[in-house]
Design a protein around this motif. Sequence first.
Motif, PDB file in Angstrom:
ATOM      1  N   HIS A 130      22.607 -46.409  -6.311  1.00  0.00           N
ATOM      2  CA  HIS A 130      22.801 -46.113  -8.003  1.00  0.00           C
ATOM      3  C   HIS A 130      22.075 -45.819  -7.859  1.00  0.00           C
ATOM      4  O   HIS A 130      20.958 -47.387  -8.761  1.00  0.00           O
ATOM      5  CB  HIS A 130      24.072 -46.095  -8.520  1.00  0.00           C
ATOM      6  CG  HIS A 130      25.681 -45.622  -7.779  1.00  0.00           C
ATOM      7  ND1 HIS A 130      26.127 -44.893  -8.830  1.00  0.00           N
ATOM      8  CD2 HIS A 130      26.466 -46.471  -8.007  1.00  0.00           C
ATOM      9  CE1 HIS A 130      27.352 -44.969  -8.177  1.00  0.00           C
ATOM     10  NE2 HIS A 130      27.653 -46.159  -7.526  1.00  0.00           N
ATOM     11  N   TYR A 185      36.719 -44.174 -14.704  1.00  0.00           N
ATOM     12  CA  TYR A 185      35.500 -44.340 -16.312  1.00  0.00           C
ATOM     13  C   TYR A 185      36.032 -42.993 -16.874  1.00  0.00           C
ATOM     14  O   TYR A 185      35.547 -42.047 -17.128  1.00  0.00           O
ATOM     15  CB  TYR A 185      34.560 -43.982 -14.970  1.00  0.00           C
ATOM     16  CG  TYR A 185      33.717 -45.243 -14.577  1.00  0.00           C
ATOM     17  CD1 TYR A 185      34.401 -46.587 -14.442  1.00  0.00           C
ATOM     18  CD2 TYR A 185      34.026 -44.849 -13.693  1.00  0.00           C
ATOM     19  CE1 TYR A 185      33.978 -47.207 -13.996  1.00  0.00           C
ATOM     20  CE2 TYR A 185      33.440 -45.629 -12.331  1.00  0.00           C
ATOM     21  CZ  TYR A 185      33.107 -46.807 -12.540  1.00  0.00           C
ATOM     22  OH  TYR A 185      32.705 -47.815 -11.728  1.00  0.00           O
ATOM     23  N   HIS A 242      35.618 -41.931  -5.588  1.00  0.00           N
ATOM     24  CA  HIS A 242      36.129 -43.186  -6.721  1.00  0.00           C
ATOM     25  C   HIS A 242      37.372 -42.626  -6.961  1.00  0.00           C
ATOM     26  O   HIS A 242      37.639 -42.154  -8.089  1.00  0.00           O
ATOM     27  CB  HIS A 242      35.940 -43.598  -7.602  1.00  0.00           C
ATOM     28  CG  HIS A 242      35.267 -44.470  -8.718  1.00  0.00           C
ATOM     29  ND1 HIS A 242      34.603 -45.616  -8.961  1.00  0.00           N
ATOM     30  CD2 HIS A 242      36.573 -45.729  -8.809  1.00  0.00           C
ATOM     31  CE1 HIS A 242      35.000 -46.614  -9.394  1.00  0.00           C
ATOM     32  NE2 HIS A 242      36.166 -46.900  -9.599  1.00  0.00           N
ATOM     33  N   SER A 292      33.954 -52.018 -10.017  1.00  0.00           N
ATOM     34  CA  SER A 292      35.641 -51.084 -10.323  1.00  0.00           C
ATOM     35  C   SER A 292      35.077 -50.316  -9.059  1.00  0.00           C
ATOM     36  O   SER A 292      34.085 -49.718  -8.741  1.00  0.00           O
ATOM     37  CB  SER A 292      34.834 -50.110 -11.741  1.00  0.00           C
ATOM     38  OG  SER A 292      35.322 -50.957 -12.328  1.00  0.00           O
ATOM     39  N   ASP A 349      27.228 -49.634  -2.358  1.00  0.00           N
ATOM     40  CA  ASP A 349      27.297 -48.880  -3.872  1.00  0.00           C
ATOM     41  C   ASP A 349      26.420 -50.009  -4.332  1.00  0.00           C
ATOM     42  O   ASP A 349      26.689 -50.647  -5.861  1.00  0.00           O
ATOM     43  CB  ASP A 349      29.062 -49.965  -3.616  1.00  0.00           C
ATOM     44  CG  ASP A 349      29.528 -49.071  -5.188  1.00  0.00           C
ATOM     45  OD1 ASP A 349      28.807 -48.486  -6.600  1.00  0.00           O
ATOM     46  OD2 ASP A 349      30.272 -49.576  -5.924  1.00  0.00           O
TER      47      ASP A 349
HETATM   48  N1  LIG Z   1      31.625 -49.589  -8.617  1.00  0.00           N
HETATM   49  C1  LIG Z   1      30.719 -49.853  -9.546  1.00  0.00           C
HETATM   50  O1  LIG Z   1      31.194 -50.837  -9.866  1.00  0.00           O
HETATM   51  N2  LIG Z   1      29.854 -49.285 -10.307  1.00  0.00           N
HETATM   52  C2  LIG Z   1      29.148 -48.309  -9.341  1.00  0.00           C
HETATM   53  C3  LIG Z   1      29.459 -47.191 -10.188  1.00  0.00           C
HETATM   54  C4  LIG Z   1      30.059 -46.497  -8.658  1.00  0.00           C
HETATM   55  O2  LIG Z   1      30.859 -46.518  -7.716  1.00  0.00           O
HETATM   56  O3  LIG Z   1      31.700 -46.579  -9.645  1.00  0.00           O
END
Ligand SMILES: NC(=O)NCCC(=O)O
Length: 472
Positions: free
Chosen positions: A60, A155, A183, A288, A315
């Motif tokens: 990300h 989320y 996810h 997460s 990630d």
């Molecule tokens: N994994 C995380 O906590 N952040 C990045 C967004 C996701 O992959 O859920």
Amino acid sequence: MKKVIKNGTIVTATDTYKGDILIENGVISQIGASLQVQDAEVINADGHYVFPGGIDPHTHLEMPFGGTVTKDDFETGTIAAAFGGTTTVIDFCITNKGEPLKKAIGEWHAKSKDKAVIDYGFHLMIGEINDDVLTELPSVIDDEGITSFKVFMAYKNVLQADDETLFQTLVQAKKLGALVMVHAENGDVIDYLVKKALAEGKTEPIYHALTRPSEIEGEATGRAAVFTGLANSQLYVVHVTCAEAVEKIAEARNKGIDIWGETCPQYLVLDQSYLEKPNFEGAKYVWSPPLREKWHQDVLWNALKSGQLQTVGSDQCSFDFKGQKDLGINDFSKIPNGGPIIEDRFSILFSEGVKKGRITLNQFVDVTSTRAAKLFGLYPKKGTIAVGGDADIVIFDPNVERTISAETHHMAVDYSAFEGMKVTGEPVSVLSRGEWVIQEKKFVGKLGAGEYLKRAKYGEMKENKEINSLSL
Ligand SMILES: NC(=O)NCCC(=O)O
Ligand SMILES: [Zn+2]
Ligand SMILES: [Zn+2]
């Protein structure tokens, strides 16, 4: 100019052997013993492993999230990735409901084009299915070469999609030749548990983990697997953290469902107790799904070893401790989720995995590179060392010992989640399509040299089916 890598130990997902590699026009043109080549730059890899460049299928970069934007963008993120032995990233393009998919894809091209120092592709988030989305999807695949869709089952009120959307995405993916990524956590249950904890005055980072129990990761993983079977589709579960999810994936694979699982270094070496660090330091470890109790680590390592999990992504989702993570100083649910990992993925897997005998050297290559290339339509151009493939190569010193620290890493964030951790092994030099990106631990690449990758359709990767049935 031609390059020849001499005297190294070449490692692929299946073989380990001494040999020389000739590189011409960015591609591996010859592999053999004692190659004699005129007019070539000679690179001596004696005493080193020569690995295919890492493929990180889960990043990300410059992503808006949790009221802020991830700190590493396609410049710092891909430079750090290269230092860490990764030569391809596949980043998540985040879409907004009601807006054309093309708009989000255009934004992701704009973020990456002049910055990436290594090659990159995109996965596309699907938040809703409607007539507009259905009309656009074929061109996402055919014109953009985006052959993987991401659905968030958590989320709530932000990224979460409902079950109907997940199911319809699986149906469309099967029709169009894409791999669906999930996810997998039950966002509705989490939402209830979070509200309850906050109402009880439980605001510290540890409650992030306690309100996202492993059982509901298992439940969501199982639900997604059932939908995949019903739709006769294909699924890749991102960031698997726990025994319950591994069990659901193994169960589905045993039934012949086309499902794959990824874990991440943080879940293999860190545990839930890190969230209890004093002075809000626990916020550095908010992911997460969350870090789990330590015993889950053995389950994850064993699943990598046995093939029940097939890849390790980073990630990468980095936020500064000061100024970003502290958005949640009085409320754990406002701590931006995620951490800086892109640079450490390869080294941690090698040190904790290969050196400690938990996975073999060839499995290391498979989980950090080859399998992702196969699943995401890049193989054999990427993900292996073979004649005709891109010369994305890591020259790796397997014996050097070092300590991971924010003082020395190249990610743009003010902390390391692995601060003080001793690792053995380090990438020394890295080539992307035959060009130096890292040379003797120094960055020598160029901003914008990374190329956007249009990827093959999932159905065209025949090998995925063969591997799946072989490992059942
Ligand atoms: N994994 C995380 O906590 N952040 C990045 C967004 C996701 O992959 O859920
Ligand atoms: Zn996620
Ligand atoms: Zn992620």
